[in-house]
Design a protein around this motif. Structure first.
Motif, PDB file in Angstrom:
ATOM      1  N   SER A 294       0.878  -1.357   0.102  1.00  0.00           N
ATOM      2  CA  SER A 294       0.049   0.065   0.067  1.00  0.00           C
ATOM      3  C   SER A 294       0.981   1.180   0.124  1.00  0.00           C
ATOM      4  N   LYS A 295       0.343   2.466  -0.543  1.00  0.00           N
ATOM      5  CA  LYS A 295       1.141   3.549  -0.518  1.00  0.00           C
ATOM      6  C   LYS A 295       0.375   4.644   0.088  1.00  0.00           C
ATOM      7  N   ILE A 296       1.099   5.738   0.684  1.00  0.00           N
ATOM      8  CA  ILE A 296       0.613   6.872   1.295  1.00  0.00           C
ATOM      9  C   ILE A 296       0.648   8.169   0.388  1.00  0.00           C
ATOM     10  N   SER A 297      -0.695   8.467   0.150  1.00  0.00           N
ATOM     11  CA  SER A 297      -0.640   9.603  -0.729  1.00  0.00           C
ATOM     12  C   SER A 297      -1.099  10.676   0.050  1.00  0.00           C
ATOM     13  N   ILE A 298      -0.147  12.049   0.151  1.00  0.00           N
ATOM     14  CA  ILE A 298      -0.477  12.947   0.498  1.00  0.00           C
ATOM     15  C   ILE A 298      -1.257  14.036  -0.147  1.00  0.00           C
ATOM     16  N   SER A 389       0.965  10.236  -7.561  1.00  0.00           N
ATOM     17  CA  SER A 389       1.372  11.112  -6.452  1.00  0.00           C
ATOM     18  C   SER A 389       1.962  10.360  -5.271  1.00  0.00           C
ATOM     19  N   MET A 390       2.099   9.281  -5.282  1.00  0.00           N
ATOM     20  CA  MET A 390       2.630   8.283  -4.233  1.00  0.00           C
ATOM     21  C   MET A 390       3.981   8.972  -3.780  1.00  0.00           C
ATOM     22  N   VAL A 391       4.196   8.973  -2.732  1.00  0.00           N
ATOM     23  CA  VAL A 391       5.598   9.453  -2.055  1.00  0.00           C
ATOM     24  C   VAL A 391       6.488   8.628  -2.009  1.00  0.00           C
ATOM     25  N   ASN A 392       5.926   7.325  -1.391  1.00  0.00           N
ATOM     26  CA  ASN A 392       7.051   6.198  -1.412  1.00  0.00           C
ATOM     27  C   ASN A 392       6.722   5.148  -2.241  1.00  0.00           C
ATOM     28  N   ALA A 393       6.446   5.469  -3.402  1.00  0.00           N
ATOM     29  CA  ALA A 393       6.264   4.485  -4.536  1.00  0.00           C
ATOM     30  C   ALA A 393       7.696   3.700  -4.771  1.00  0.00           C
ATOM     31  N   THR A 394       7.515   2.279  -4.904  1.00  0.00           N
ATOM     32  CA  THR A 394       8.800   1.665  -5.122  1.00  0.00           C
ATOM     33  C   THR A 394       8.910   1.585  -6.913  1.00  0.00           C
ATOM     34  N   MET A 683      10.004   7.172  18.375  1.00  0.00           N
ATOM     35  CA  MET A 683      10.161   5.537  18.656  1.00  0.00           C
ATOM     36  C   MET A 683       8.925   4.936  18.876  1.00  0.00           C
ATOM     37  N   SER A 684       8.125   5.954  19.787  1.00  0.00           N
ATOM     38  CA  SER A 684       6.697   5.534  20.384  1.00  0.00           C
ATOM     39  C   SER A 684       5.594   5.520  19.078  1.00  0.00           C
ATOM     40  N   THR A 685       5.717   6.630  18.391  1.00  0.00           N
ATOM     41  CA  THR A 685       5.033   7.069  17.342  1.00  0.00           C
ATOM     42  C   THR A 685       4.991   5.937  16.233  1.00  0.00           C
ATOM     43  N   THR A 686       6.142   5.285  16.096  1.00  0.00           N
ATOM     44  CA  THR A 686       6.543   4.362  14.907  1.00  0.00           C
ATOM     45  C   THR A 686       5.933   3.048  15.248  1.00  0.00           C
ATOM     46  N   TYR A 687       6.023   2.825  16.337  1.00  0.00           N
ATOM     47  CA  TYR A 687       5.792   1.447  17.233  1.00  0.00           C
ATOM     48  C   TYR A 687       4.088   1.486  17.079  1.00  0.00           C
ATOM     49  N   PHE A 688       3.457   2.297  17.480  1.00  0.00           N
ATOM     50  CA  PHE A 688       1.868   2.527  17.539  1.00  0.00           C
ATOM     51  C   PHE A 688       1.412   2.641  16.233  1.00  0.00           C
ATOM     52  N   ASN A 689       2.009   3.390  15.327  1.00  0.00           N
ATOM     53  CA  ASN A 689       1.425   3.380  13.938  1.00  0.00           C
ATOM     54  C   ASN A 689       2.791   3.162  12.797  1.00  0.00           C
ATOM     55  N   GLN A 690       2.967   2.271  12.203  1.00  0.00           N
ATOM     56  CA  GLN A 690       4.160   2.110  11.211  1.00  0.00           C
ATOM     57  C   GLN A 690       4.253   3.193  10.231  1.00  0.00           C
ATOM     58  N   ASN A 691       2.934   3.508   9.733  1.00  0.00           N
ATOM     59  CA  ASN A 691       2.827   4.294   8.476  1.00  0.00           C
ATOM     60  C   ASN A 691       3.085   5.994   8.888  1.00  0.00           C
ATOM     61  N   ALA A 692       2.954   6.251  10.054  1.00  0.00           N
ATOM     62  CA  ALA A 692       3.263   7.488  10.507  1.00  0.00           C
ATOM     63  C   ALA A 692       4.762   7.995  10.147  1.00  0.00           C
ATOM     64  N   LEU A 693       5.716   7.250  10.393  1.00  0.00           N
ATOM     65  CA  LEU A 693       7.155   7.561  10.102  1.00  0.00           C
ATOM     66  C   LEU A 693       7.229   7.755   8.671  1.00  0.00           C
ATOM     67  N   THR A 694       6.517   6.646   7.894  1.00  0.00           N
ATOM     68  CA  THR A 694       6.533   6.926   6.453  1.00  0.00           C
ATOM     69  C   THR A 694       5.966   8.118   5.841  1.00  0.00           C
ATOM     70  N   LEU A 695       4.906   8.645   6.443  1.00  0.00           N
ATOM     71  CA  LEU A 695       4.343   9.762   5.834  1.00  0.00           C
ATOM     72  C   LEU A 695       5.398  11.020   6.573  1.00  0.00           C
ATOM     73  N   ILE A 696       5.888  10.900   7.704  1.00  0.00           N
ATOM     74  CA  ILE A 696       6.698  12.049   8.047  1.00  0.00           C
ATOM     75  C   ILE A 696       7.986  12.194   7.408  1.00  0.00           C
ATOM     76  N   ARG A 697       8.518  10.974   7.009  1.00  0.00           N
ATOM     77  CA  ARG A 697       9.781  10.799   6.121  1.00  0.00           C
ATOM     78  C   ARG A 697       9.609  11.427   4.736  1.00  0.00           C
ATOM     79  N   SER A 698       8.349  11.060   3.979  1.00  0.00           N
ATOM     80  CA  SER A 698       8.035  11.380   2.854  1.00  0.00           C
ATOM     81  C   SER A 698       8.008  13.240   2.886  1.00  0.00           C
ATOM     82  N   LEU A 699       7.337  13.773   3.704  1.00  0.00           N
ATOM     83  CA  LEU A 699       7.140  15.047   3.912  1.00  0.00           C
ATOM     84  C   LEU A 699       8.499  15.719   4.180  1.00  0.00           C
ATOM     85  N   GLY A 703      10.842  13.044  -0.674  1.00  0.00           N
ATOM     86  CA  GLY A 703      10.417  12.009  -1.510  1.00  0.00           C
ATOM     87  C   GLY A 703      11.314  11.035  -1.537  1.00  0.00           C
ATOM     88  N   ALA A 704      12.212  10.485  -0.384  1.00  0.00           N
ATOM     89  CA  ALA A 704      13.307   9.233  -0.542  1.00  0.00           C
ATOM     90  C   ALA A 704      12.279   8.096  -0.636  1.00  0.00           C
TER      91      ALA A 704
END
Length: 866
Positions: A294-298, A389-394, A683-699, A703-704
């Motif tokens: 799945s992809k996160i689209s901002i 517009s996917m940010v972390n598209a492979t 650390m806590s945010t990533t544990y409870f919500n794996q996609n949150a770090l992906t969203l933050i990193r994308s922003l 776009g890495a």
């Protein structure tokens, strides 16, 4: 032995004598062993034993750098009251026993915390804490270590040990240096798809600072979003502090969108959430049709929301976000109070009422498009805008969109010009969406110049020798630098590498046009920068001044007073003797710039038309004119601190107590200070919500992607690539921006308008998602009014706006530069809304002259850049 009371007893005199001797001897021997027995019992490890999960609770294992400071920061966020019921036990494993302070802390949290002494490298100790049954294993790094590479190597070895013991356990690790991420990819069982993740402190820290160069204050806003905080406003506080604190209470949450949202466009869903539910919808998780990742689209352009879509929200608590799941058009359409939106009866009739709810949602979106609907649900086809517009598209999207209509509801002309330019260009077939105006022609690979890296995510240039980019003081003074980024870098020739690439790459994201890129001038030791140059040589518009960030002559030579942002960094290792002195150079440099005056400043007033084609590497063709004195205190600046407590020395006019938490201090609230400690919460945010770090990193990173990570792991730097429709489609992604309410199409909202009206107008007319405000601390026209601004995250809907406000937005990529310099007043005046900064009365990428009434640009306030 017996004394006559047993069944067997001595009959003879000799036997009785022998047993008497035996009894006394046995007593003597036993007495002599008592000290040894006591000693054995006393020396049994206090923190030995095994973890017993008696109540069937989940547990996580935390190891690495375990101190009172790191543990208290981690648990404060992990066990925060705003999270839903956290029924997770935290088990710490460390080689050394805790000191008295840490032991007392563990006793206060004895119901949720356990400590065991042992080594994470020992399989026996891993078995004692039940690693194979744990929900996850977290590895904390020492942010203040003397040797970051050695710290990373030790933590990577811990991960190897954990994965060797249990290859399917989820591991979240903190790393200091970006280049060490590559070693994690060598671990066979490391799999980010299964939840393994790495929080690279250097990458995120410099990424946050880079985004602050584009939108001053953005680092503070994002840092507050992923940290769990509760705000308490007070009538005794200044108005600006209450506004700021209300924003710090916002966090990022995920929730599944109710069936009512199915078939809506993202902009419609975001508007409904904000206006009706009082929630800010930032992004959605889109599942691929082929069952892949799945992809996160901002803030995606034109994407339709399928059923069971997960949304990313900004809200005050997890309880509030549930409204997005409970909302039902049939039951809640007439509800005025968002707190009354709760689970309705429709939810019980999943078979019938859910279809009814979907049909209802069609009524909301029927004026948008009738295409692509099946059984009452609008679907997005593969390769559409949602995917491009996917940010972390492979993988790059298959095609730039043609099969889904981009046209939304009819948009009014603003200032006499159509605003939906992308749709107009698509109809005229002059160029495809996602292809920049300088590339709207047939591709000839032999003639095409490589302008972007192989993934299409970043601007790229052939490698240049560092000697070609070094300026001396005279060359810099002769070069008219303006609208640039000055990096003041303190480093010894042998200092650990901090990864300057992570600062420059977000500023070189491909969703900027080339002429929008801010020139980066690094002031510091060339011997150190030479070691970093291998990672910078393929990024355009970089210059190096071999000098000292404390030298006023060097700072004047690079026109620090005309820069869009001055970044102060230090690569020096903090001393063991007194860690509080780690920030001495950064603080001295900050105070030095603030104390400077620029009486002979060169101002930039106009630009030749079509200048974007004739830009020199260092500046732009401009017309020069003097302007009045500008004080160094008005230079936009962000200072990186190692030690939180040193923030008190940055601002002499604040009243911050030395013990004030970093996020409550004025420099942090104003976005002028950043410390790596704010990343602890991730650390806590990533544990409870794996996609949150992906969203933050994308922003944050611009776009890495996992694909790019693999390329950089090779160690050869960015690879150039020919521009194809597939790679160019990756440019069509959201970016951070900052727009002004002083002039331009949205200026009418600055005259006493409400935030909700601005939010709706920006979203409908320009596809821009407003996420916060950047406001002057002193809004009165007092003589001593400060030029400082502060961050307001996600203001309330009825929040009153001011003409001097700047707005943080997530804006769409514009293939044809929608915001032209000749619009706004209809008279050819140069006004531009651009990503990263809002320029009023000046050409793109240049300094600002003039400002709101009561905020003079010369002596007092410097609008749009302070």
């Amino acid at each position: 032995s017996t004394v006559g009371y047993g069944d067997i007893s001595c009959k003879t005199i000799l036997g009785k004598v022998a047993i008497i001797i035996f009894i006394f001897g046995g007593l003597a021997m036993f007495a002599s062993c008592i000290p040894e027995i006591i000693d054995l019992i006393g020396t049994r490890p206090k923190y030995g034993g095994c973890y017993k999960n008696e109540r069937g609770r989940r547990h996580i294992v935390v190891c690495g750098h375990i101190t009172y400071e790191s543990v208290s920061h981690f648990l404060k966020d992990f066990l925060h009251e705003d999270r839903e019921d956290v029924d997770v036990e935290v088990v710490f494993l460390h080689r050394k026993p805790p000191d008295l302070e840490l032991e007392g802390f563990f006793k206060r949290h004895f119901t949720t915390v356990k400590f065991f002494q042992g080594s994470i490298m020992n399989p026996i100790d891993l078995g004692r804490v039940k690693v194979h049954e744990a929900d996850a294993c977290l590895v904390l790094a020492n942010k203040y270590c003397q040797d970051p590479d050695a710290e990373d190597a030790a933590n990577i070895m811990r991960v190897i040990s954990i994965k060797n013991y249990s290859d399917d356990i989820r591991v979240i690790i903190q790393l200091m240096q970006y280049h060490n991420k590559a070693y994690l990819l060598n671990i066979p069982s490391w799999d980010w798809k299964q939840g393994d993740d790495v929080i690279c402190l250097a990458e995120l820290k410099l990424g946050f600072i880079a985004q602050s160069c584009l939108a001053p204050g953005f680092s503070t806003m994002m840092a507050n979003l992923f940290a769990m905080r509760s705000f308490k406003t007070s009538p005794d506080m200044a108005a600006w502090q209450n506004d700021y604190l209300q924003g710090t209470g916002c966090e990022m949450y995920t929730e599944t969108l109710s069936p009512t949202f199915t078939g809506m466009s993202f902009s419609q869903a975001s508007e409904l959430c904000f206006v009706k539910l009082k929630l800010l919808l930032l992004a959605i998780e889109v599942k691929s049709d082929d069952g892949g990742d799945s992809k996160i689209s901002i803030n995606p352009r034109g994407a339709k929301i399928p059923a069971n879509t997960v949304g990313f929200f900004i809200a005050q608590s997890a309880e509030e976000v549930k409204r997005a799941w409970f909302y039902c058009k049939a039951c809640h359409e007439d509800v005025k109070d968002e707190n009354q939106i709760k689970k309705c009866k429709c939810k019980n009739f999943v078979g019938g009422m859910m279809i009814h709810s979907v049909i209802k949602s069609q009524e909301i979106s029927q004026h948008i498009t009738a295409k692509g609907k099946s059984n009452g649900v609008a679907t997005t086809k593969p390769g559409g805008p949602a995917q491009s517009s996917m940010v972390n598209a492979t993988k790059p999207a298959n095609n730039v969109k043609k099969n889904v209509s981009v046209k939304e509801e009819p948009k009014p002309n603003m200032n006499g010009r159509p605003t939906n330019k992308a749709a107009v260009q698509q109809k005229s077939a002059k160029m495809e969406v996602g292809i920049a105006d300088d590339q709207a022609k047939d591709f000839d690979f032999e003639k095409t110049e490589m302008k972007y890296d192989s993934t299409g995510m970043f601007h790229w240039t052939p490698a240049r020798a560092i000697e070609d980019c070094i300026l001396d003081r005279n060359q810099a003074a002769m070069t008219v630098l303006n609208g640039h980024v000055v990096v003041c870098l303190f480093a010894d020739p042998d200092s650990p590498l901090i990864g300057l690439r992570n600062l420059v790459m977000p500023l070189r994201a491909s969703n900027f046009h080339y002429h929008e890129l801010k020139h980066v001038v690094i002031v510091g030791s060339v011997d150190y920068i030479r070691r970093e140059w291998k990672t910078l040589q393929n990024l355009p518009k970089i210059s190096v001044l071999n000098g000292s960030p404390l030298s006023r002559a060097d700072l004047r030579a690079v026109n620090v007073n005309l820069c869009d942002m001055c970044v102060i960094l230090s690569a020096k290792v903090p001393s063991n003797d007194d860690p509080t002195l780690a920030d001495k150079e950064a603080i001295l440099a900050s105070l030095n710039i603030k104390a400077m005056t620029f009486d002979d400043t060169i101002g930039v007033l106009s630009q030749n038309n079509g200048a974007s084609d004739s830009l020199s590497p260092l500046g732009s063709p401009i017309v020069l004119q003097r302007k009045g004195s500008v004080y160094g205190a008005n230079v936009p600046m962000i200072t990186e601190l190692v030690n939180d407590s040193n923030v008190q020395f940055l601002d002499q006019d604040d009243d911050d107590d030395p013990d004030t938490e970093l996020y409550l201090t004025q420099p942090f609230a104003c976005g002028t200070a950043f410390a790596v400690s704010v990343l602890d919460s991730l650390m806590s945010t990533t544990y409870f919500n794996q996609n949150a770090l992906t969203l933050i990193r994308s922003l944050i990173t611009g776009g890495a992607t996992p694909e790019l990570e693999l390329i950089l792991a090779e160690g050869a730097g960015l690879r150039g690539g020919y521009s194809t429709p597939e790679t160019l489609s990756n440019r069509d992604r959201c970016r951070v921006g900052q727009i002004s309410l002083f002039e331009g199409p949205l200026a009418s909202f600055g005259e006493g308008g409400k935030y909700i009206d601005l939010f709706v107008a920006a979203l409908r007319n320009y596809g821009m998602l407003c996420i916060g405000l950047y406001r002057f601390r002193d809004t009165a026209n007092a003589f001593d009014a400060s030029s400082k601004r502060y961050v307001i995250t996600n203001p309330p809907t009825d929040f009153n706006l001011l003409p001097s406000d700047q707005v943080f937005v997530l804006m769409q990529f514009d293939p044809g530069m929608e915001y032209r310099p000749d619009w706004g007043d209809g008279k050819g005046g140069e006004r531009l809304l651009r990503a990263g900064h809002s320029v009023v009365g000046g050409p793109p990428g240049h300094s600002v002259v003039g400002g709101p009434p009561g905020h003079p640009a010369g002596g007092g306030k410097k609008p749009d850049s302070s």
